[in-house]
Design an enzyme around this catalytic site. Structure first.
Site, PDB file in Angstrom:
ATOM      1  N   ALA A  69       0.822  -1.210   0.000  1.00  9.93           N
ATOM      2  CA  ALA A  69       0.000   0.000   0.000  1.00  9.93           C
ATOM      3  C   ALA A  69       0.858   1.262   0.000  1.00  9.93           C
ATOM      4  O   ALA A  69       1.968   1.283   0.551  1.00  9.93           O
ATOM      5  CB  ALA A  69      -0.924   0.007   1.215  1.00  9.93           C
ATOM      6  N   GLY A 115       0.530  -5.689   0.547  1.00  4.90           N
ATOM      7  CA  GLY A 115      -0.480  -5.924  -0.474  1.00  4.90           C
ATOM      8  C   GLY A 115       0.083  -6.526  -1.737  1.00  4.90           C
ATOM      9  O   GLY A 115      -0.633  -7.201  -2.490  1.00  4.90           O
ATOM     10  N   GLU A 118       0.022 -10.082  -1.023  1.00  5.85           N
ATOM     11  CA  GLU A 118      -1.375 -10.508  -1.058  1.00  5.85           C
ATOM     12  C   GLU A 118      -1.842 -10.690  -2.501  1.00  5.85           C
ATOM     13  O   GLU A 118      -2.634 -11.595  -2.794  1.00  5.85           O
ATOM     14  CB  GLU A 118      -2.256  -9.495  -0.318  1.00  5.85           C
ATOM     15  CG  GLU A 118      -2.041  -9.533   1.194  1.00  5.85           C
ATOM     16  CD  GLU A 118      -2.863  -8.491   1.937  1.00  5.85           C
ATOM     17  OE1 GLU A 118      -3.743  -8.887   2.716  1.00  5.85           O
ATOM     18  OE2 GLU A 118      -2.625  -7.277   1.724  1.00  5.85           O
ATOM     19  N   GLU A 140       3.422  -5.084   7.126  1.00  6.01           N
ATOM     20  CA  GLU A 140       2.694  -3.851   7.454  1.00  6.01           C
ATOM     21  C   GLU A 140       2.267  -3.763   8.909  1.00  6.01           C
ATOM     22  O   GLU A 140       1.994  -2.671   9.415  1.00  6.01           O
ATOM     23  CB  GLU A 140       1.485  -3.663   6.532  1.00  6.01           C
ATOM     24  CG  GLU A 140       0.490  -4.805   6.496  1.00  6.01           C
ATOM     25  CD  GLU A 140       0.743  -5.758   5.354  1.00  6.01           C
ATOM     26  OE1 GLU A 140      -0.155  -5.936   4.517  1.00  6.01           O
ATOM     27  OE2 GLU A 140       1.842  -6.360   5.300  1.00  6.01           O
TER      28      GLU A 140
END
Length: 241
Positions: A69, A115, A118, A140
């Site tokens: 992110a 992310g 992910e 994170e």
């Protein structure tokens, strides 16, 4: 045959039916923000429209695959509803990748963090370059952010509750060789040419690929979530959290 938008370069090889989506945001790194999500979604739909599509490879034009992110954007956000909306859209996009109807491979020629990892988890297969500089993980939590794009769900189903909790709660970043040993990636390649070859070969060998958790015979890696062992792990994890 190629195309591009503000974040993704798109190409399609009609000879093998493979679409390649190359993350190529402006600047030096791929960061997840509204542009990233919108453009990757557009690229996924573009790929699915290609006649004879047999598989998708997601790679990067930058040193890293995706660093997660955009922390500056996240830090400035003060509206919970906007955060929820953004996370919901991103989860829908990643779910769309793993249910695209064709095998999707993450070609990790650079680090995949937060992310970005992910995103890799939403692919059916993950191949990383066998280089020490390349890391994967969900760090994170070290910034006070819980993984919000499926990492808490996919990683536990992939490597089991205990191992996943170690990574989720400690923000571990694992270098590529160790990532293979612990199950965070599925294969290693010695160079980018081999990375591409292995990705194409896996797609050809797995035309009906599904995520383990989308298969009817899916079983959780031990321990089962309903077991006493799992309950004890979660109690300890609550203290760690």
């Amino acid at each position: 045959m190629g195309n591009r938008n503000a974040a993704v370069e798109m190409s399609f090889d009609a000879s093998n039916g493979i679409a390649t989506l190359t993350l190529a945001m402006e600047g030096k790194a791929n960061k997840i923000d509204e542009t990233f999500g919108t453009c990757l979604g557009e690229a996924l739909e573009w790929a699915k429209e290609q006649a004879g599509l047999k598989g998708i490879i997601i790679g990067t034009a930058h040193k890293d695959f995706c660093v997660g992110a955009d922390i500056d954007m996240l830090y400035k956000e003060r509206d919970p509803a906007r955060v929820y909306e953004g996370v919901t859209r991103l989860n829908g996009l990643f779910r769309g990748i793993e249910t695209a109807g064709v095998p999707v491979v993450a070609a990790l020629s650079g680090s995949a963090l937060g992310g970005g990892y992910e995103l890799a988890l939403s692919c059916h297969h993950r191949i990383a370059l066998n280089e020490g500089r390349i890391q994967v993980g969900l760090p994170e939590v070290m910034l006070g952010v819980i993984p919000g794009a499926g990492g808490t769900q996919r990683l536990t189903r992939l490597i089991g509750i205990q191992s996943a909790l170690d990574h989720l709660l400690q923000g571990k970043m694992v270098r590529a060789p160790k990532a293979l040993k612990v199950g965070l990636v599925d294969d290693l390649a010695q160079n980018e040419s081999e990375l591409r070859e292995k990705a194409e070969a896996w797609i050809a060998a797995n035309p009906k690929a599904k995520q383990p958790w989308d298969q009817k015979d899916f079983k959780w890696p031990a321990p089962d979530p309903s077991s006493d062992d799992a309950r004890a792990m979660i109690m300890v994890a609550s203290a760690m959290l």
